[in-house]
Design a protein around this motif. Structure first.
Motif, PDB file in Angstrom:
ATOM      1  N   PRO A  23       0.830  -1.219   0.000  1.00  0.00           N
ATOM      2  CA  PRO A  23       0.000   0.000   0.000  1.00  0.00           C
ATOM      3  C   PRO A  23       0.856   1.257   0.000  1.00  0.00           C
ATOM      4  N   VAL A  24       0.464   2.220  -0.814  1.00  0.00           N
ATOM      5  CA  VAL A  24       1.157   3.511  -0.945  1.00  0.00           C
ATOM      6  C   VAL A  24       0.102   4.608  -0.889  1.00  0.00           C
ATOM      7  N   LEU A  25       0.336   5.617  -0.040  1.00  0.00           N
ATOM      8  CA  LEU A  25      -0.595   6.739   0.104  1.00  0.00           C
ATOM      9  C   LEU A  25      -0.069   7.930  -0.688  1.00  0.00           C
ATOM     10  N   ILE A  26      -0.904   8.493  -1.562  1.00  0.00           N
ATOM     11  CA  ILE A  26      -0.527   9.655  -2.355  1.00  0.00           C
ATOM     12  C   ILE A  26      -1.502  10.791  -2.096  1.00  0.00           C
ATOM     13  N   ARG A  27      -1.067  11.998  -2.451  1.00  0.00           N
ATOM     14  CA  ARG A  27      -1.896  13.187  -2.326  1.00  0.00           C
ATOM     15  C   ARG A  27      -1.973  13.893  -3.671  1.00  0.00           C
ATOM     16  N   VAL A  28      -3.166  14.105  -4.150  1.00  0.00           N
ATOM     17  CA  VAL A  28      -3.396  14.920  -5.344  1.00  0.00           C
ATOM     18  C   VAL A  28      -3.774  16.312  -4.859  1.00  0.00           C
ATOM     19  N   GLU A  29      -2.915  17.305  -5.142  1.00  0.00           N
ATOM     20  CA  GLU A  29      -3.016  18.637  -4.541  1.00  0.00           C
ATOM     21  C   GLU A  29      -3.747  19.600  -5.466  1.00  0.00           C
ATOM     22  N   THR A  30      -4.707  20.315  -4.893  1.00  0.00           N
ATOM     23  CA  THR A  30      -5.543  21.208  -5.691  1.00  0.00           C
ATOM     24  C   THR A  30      -4.740  22.369  -6.268  1.00  0.00           C
ATOM     25  N   GLY A  31      -3.784  22.895  -5.511  1.00  0.00           N
ATOM     26  CA  GLY A  31      -3.035  24.061  -5.962  1.00  0.00           C
ATOM     27  C   GLY A  31      -2.160  23.801  -7.164  1.00  0.00           C
ATOM     28  N   ARG A  32      -1.856  22.537  -7.454  1.00  0.00           N
ATOM     29  CA  ARG A  32      -1.009  22.233  -8.607  1.00  0.00           C
ATOM     30  C   ARG A  32      -1.797  22.203  -9.915  1.00  0.00           C
ATOM     31  N   LEU A  33      -3.112  22.190  -9.827  1.00  0.00           N
ATOM     32  CA  LEU A  33      -3.918  22.115 -11.044  1.00  0.00           C
ATOM     33  C   LEU A  33      -4.333  23.500 -11.512  1.00  0.00           C
ATOM     34  N   TYR A  34      -5.188  24.164 -10.782  1.00  0.00           N
ATOM     35  CA  TYR A  34      -5.530  25.548 -11.080  1.00  0.00           C
ATOM     36  C   TYR A  34      -6.146  26.174  -9.844  1.00  0.00           C
ATOM     37  N   GLU A  35      -6.184  27.499  -9.841  1.00  0.00           N
ATOM     38  CA  GLU A  35      -6.652  28.227  -8.666  1.00  0.00           C
ATOM     39  C   GLU A  35      -8.148  28.038  -8.461  1.00  0.00           C
ATOM     40  N   ASN A  36      -8.563  28.253  -7.219  1.00  0.00           N
ATOM     41  CA  ASN A  36      -9.972  28.217  -6.823  1.00  0.00           C
ATOM     42  C   ASN A  36     -10.608  26.852  -7.079  1.00  0.00           C
ATOM     43  N   LEU A  37      -9.803  25.784  -7.034  1.00  0.00           N
ATOM     44  CA  LEU A  37     -10.327  24.430  -7.166  1.00  0.00           C
ATOM     45  C   LEU A  37     -10.499  23.847  -5.766  1.00  0.00           C
ATOM     46  N   SER A  38     -11.727  23.504  -5.427  1.00  0.00           N
ATOM     47  CA  SER A  38     -11.996  22.950  -4.112  1.00  0.00           C
ATOM     48  C   SER A  38     -11.703  21.458  -4.093  1.00  0.00           C
ATOM     49  N   LYS A  39     -11.549  20.926  -2.890  1.00  0.00           N
ATOM     50  CA  LYS A  39     -11.297  19.492  -2.766  1.00  0.00           C
ATOM     51  C   LYS A  39     -12.490  18.678  -3.251  1.00  0.00           C
ATOM     52  N   LYS A  40     -13.687  19.189  -3.063  1.00  0.00           N
ATOM     53  CA  LYS A  40     -14.870  18.486  -3.524  1.00  0.00           C
ATOM     54  C   LYS A  40     -14.882  18.373  -5.046  1.00  0.00           C
ATOM     55  N   GLN A  41     -14.579  19.475  -5.720  1.00  0.00           N
ATOM     56  CA  GLN A  41     -14.529  19.438  -7.185  1.00  0.00           C
ATOM     57  C   GLN A  41     -13.424  18.499  -7.673  1.00  0.00           C
ATOM     58  N   LEU A  42     -12.270  18.547  -7.005  1.00  0.00           N
ATOM     59  CA  LEU A  42     -11.170  17.668  -7.407  1.00  0.00           C
ATOM     60  C   LEU A  42     -11.549  16.208  -7.235  1.00  0.00           C
ATOM     61  N   LYS A  43     -12.210  15.869  -6.141  1.00  0.00           N
ATOM     62  CA  LYS A  43     -12.595  14.476  -5.916  1.00  0.00           C
ATOM     63  C   LYS A  43     -13.607  14.016  -6.962  1.00  0.00           C
ATOM     64  N   GLU A  44     -14.542  14.884  -7.336  1.00  0.00           N
ATOM     65  CA  GLU A  44     -15.514  14.517  -8.360  1.00  0.00           C
ATOM     66  C   GLU A  44     -14.848  14.277  -9.710  1.00  0.00           C
ATOM     67  N   GLU A  45     -13.919  15.135 -10.079  1.00  0.00           N
ATOM     68  CA  GLU A  45     -13.241  14.960 -11.358  1.00  0.00           C
ATOM     69  C   GLU A  45     -12.367  13.708 -11.364  1.00  0.00           C
ATOM     70  N   LEU A  46     -11.712  13.427 -10.240  1.00  0.00           N
ATOM     71  CA  LEU A  46     -10.896  12.219 -10.168  1.00  0.00           C
ATOM     72  C   LEU A  46     -11.755  10.963 -10.237  1.00  0.00           C
ATOM     73  N   ASN A  47     -12.929  10.972  -9.614  1.00  0.00           N
ATOM     74  CA  ASN A  47     -13.821   9.814  -9.694  1.00  0.00           C
ATOM     75  C   ASN A  47     -14.280   9.581 -11.132  1.00  0.00           C
ATOM     76  N   LYS A  48     -14.542  10.657 -11.869  1.00  0.00           N
ATOM     77  CA  LYS A  48     -14.908  10.505 -13.278  1.00  0.00           C
ATOM     78  C   LYS A  48     -13.738   9.940 -14.077  1.00  0.00           C
ATOM     79  N   ALA A  49     -12.536  10.402 -13.768  1.00  0.00           N
ATOM     80  CA  ALA A  49     -11.360   9.905 -14.483  1.00  0.00           C
ATOM     81  C   ALA A  49     -11.113   8.433 -14.187  1.00  0.00           C
TER      82      ALA A  49
END
Length: 562
Positions: free
Chosen positions: A343-369
């Motif tokens: 097992p490996v734990l990773i973090r997908v960080e909102t600030g590395r994608l674009y500004e004003n991206l909330s964690k909720k939006q990031l989680k939804e987009e990752l689930n779609k991906a």
């Protein structure tokens, strides 16, 4: 001879009369008293204030000898050196001159000047002959004070120096000491004044001073980090070398600056607190405090994958590896490693994608991906060190075979029990190559080697027979070539070639036969020219051999119609 005895009747009583007149003799003692009082008052007026200095020890300080100076001018003298009542400190009494009473206030500082060797160099050499003395640095406060703590060394900056003082806090700041420089883009703008270890928080706290006009550079968005002079980092992203100024190359220091793309923000007040990072790279990593965590399971070796390694998507960093391996909240970790993977734990960080991206939006987009086939693979980041990083790939084709569906379901249940969402993982390219090589070796192992060897043996026997036949044929050809008949053949061919050459010489240009043939061809050409009109007439009138041919009139041009 005896004296005459006096009788009671002869004794007379003296009369006492009080003198009411003042005697001038009292002027002398009164004048002496007044002169003494004036001299005592004048003595205390000339002595100045009496100060009390508290120190840990009295090294180099001698009563009635050690001077107190300010800017190399004598302003007082130590009058006594005694131990305190609890015998843990030294109480130093000093008499100051009257003219410097205004310099004794709440911000004033006292320290001992003596020969010292430190990071700032060699100081106090002038005291080798004259002895140690106490330096006074006056402050600007209006509150008078007569009791001070004697500093062991010179403060980095005067208390009234124009600038700003801020507090830094760090968990690990080995190598940083009082007096180290504070740098802004390599230029020294301040000094570390004080350091103290906070036992409750188990952190080291530093007070730094940044002088004017560079104090305007300190805003709420600046970041502070340690400058070790020379540092290098060999990781999955390559070799990074950082060489600071010559000042910090030996002693180290503190650097601060705004991160690229950040606004300066508002100015800060004295005493503001900042975090002190170990290096500039940690500052950049600390900029991304909002992230979504995922748990991965790799059924291959994770050697070379370390905490802090990048997580990338098509060459763009989107996160960071948090923990390798991650066994927190997981029961039976060894069994999990054998069955489900590491097992490996990773973090997908909102600030590395674009500004004003909330964690909720990031989680939804990752689930779609993930629903579209996104998975994680291990990639080599540095071939020299073997460092690895994690790459997120999006593939519409099926990535997992049917035999892995049950394994994915077990991994998802285990991840949910640990409290993290699960991100599918696949074998890396190197693992696929290794698997293909193993499959090729299995196919080679399943080949009918014995049958091939038997067929090869038969083929070799047939080849041996063919070679023997070829040897016999070569002998026969050799005998044919050495036969007299074949030796005579070149002479016959030479004679035939000579005859052919003679025949060709008879019809060559200049020979009689060639001239006769040329004359006949010219005659034939003349005959054909003469026969050509007859042929044209026959083409026009086929009966001209039997009837007279009519002569056709020449064509006349016609006038064009108007």
């Amino acid at each position: 001879m005896r004296g005459k005895r006096v009788t009671d009747s002869e004794v007379t009583t003296a009369k006492v009369r009080s003198i009411k007149q003042w005697s001038p003799i009292w002027v002398v003692p009164l004048a002496a008293i007044l002169v003494g009082c004036w001299m005592l008052y004048n003595h205390y007026q000339q002595q100045g204030a009496l100060l009390t200095l508290v120190a840990a020890d009295a090294e180099g300080i001698i009563a009635n000898k050690t001077q107190i100076k300010s800017r190399s001018v004598d302003v007082g003298q130590v009058v006594s050196v005694e131990l305190s009542g609890d015998l843990k400190q030294v109480i130093i009494k000093a008499r100051m001159k009257p003219a410097i009473s205004a310099m004794l206030n709440q911000d004033s500082q006292f320290w001992v000047v003596k020969p010292q060797i430190g990071r700032a160099g060699v100081t106090g050499l002038d005291t080798l002959l004259s002895g140690a003395y106490i330096e006074l640095q006056p402050g600007e406060s209006e509150v008078e004070q007569r009791h001070y703590q004697l500093l062991p060394s010179q403060p980095a900056a005067p208390a009234d120096a124009p600038g700003i003082r801020v507090m830094l806090s760090a968990s690990d700041t080995s190598g940083l000491a009082v007096g180290d420089p504070v740098l802004y883009r390599g230029y020294e703008v301040g000094t570390v004044e004080h350091s103290e270890f906070n036992l409750g928080q188990k952190r080291t706290e530093y007070q730094i001073f940044i002088r004017e006009p560079y104090d305007s550079l300190v805003s709420e968005n600046v970041r502070f980090w340690l400058s070790s002079g020379f540092s290098f980092d060999l990781n999955a992203e390559g070799l990074q070398v950082d060489i600071a100024s010559a000042t910090t190359l030996l002693s180290g220091g503190v650097s601060f600056d705004l991160m690229q793309g950040w606004p300066s923000g508002k100015a800060v007040d004295n005493g503001s607190e900042f975090q002190l990072f170990p290096n500039r790279q940690r500052v950049q990593e600390g900029m991304y405090n909002d992230y979504v965590e995922y748990l991965l399971f790799f059924d291959e070796s994770v050697r070379g994958l370390k905490s802090g390694a990048p997580v990338e998507y098509r060459g763009i960093r989107v996160g960071t590896v948090a923990s390798v391996p991650f066994f927190f909240s997981i029961e039976k970790p060894f069994e999990v490693s054998l069955q489900q993977g590491i097992p490996v734990l990773i973090r997908v960080e909102t600030g590395r994608l674009y500004e004003n991206l909330s964690k909720k939006q990031l989680k939804e987009e990752l689930n779609k991906a993930v629903a579209k086939g996104m998975h994680a693979t291990l990639k080599p980041g540095n071939l020299l060190t073997g460092a690895l990083f994690i790459e997120l790939a999006l593939n519409n084709d099926p990535v997992f075979v049917e035999s892995q569906v049950s394994l994915l379901a077990e991994q998802r249940l285990l991840s949910d029990s640990a409290g993290y969402p699960m991100l599918p993982s696949a074998r890396s390219g190197f693992s696929n190559i290794e698997q293909k090589v193993l499959m090729a070796l299995d196919k080679i192992n399943n080949l009918p080697i014995e049958q091939l060897l038997l067929q090869g043996d038969k083929t070799l026997q047939s080849t041996d027979a063919l070679m023997q036949s070829a040897s016999i044929l070569v002998k026969q050809v050799d005998a044919l070539l050495t036969s007299p008949q074949l030796q005579q053949l070149p002479q016959d061919l030479q004679q035939s070639m000579q005859q052919l050459q003679a025949m060709l010489a008879g019809i060559s240009p200049g020979s009689p036969a060639y001239d006769r043939l040329d004359s006949n061809l010219q005659t034939l050409d003349q005959v054909l020219r003469d026969v050509q009109p007859v042929l044209q007439l026959l083409n026009q009138q086929s009966n001209a051999l039997f009837f007279n041919a009519e002569t056709a009139a020449d064509p006349e041009p016609k006038r064009a119609k108007p």
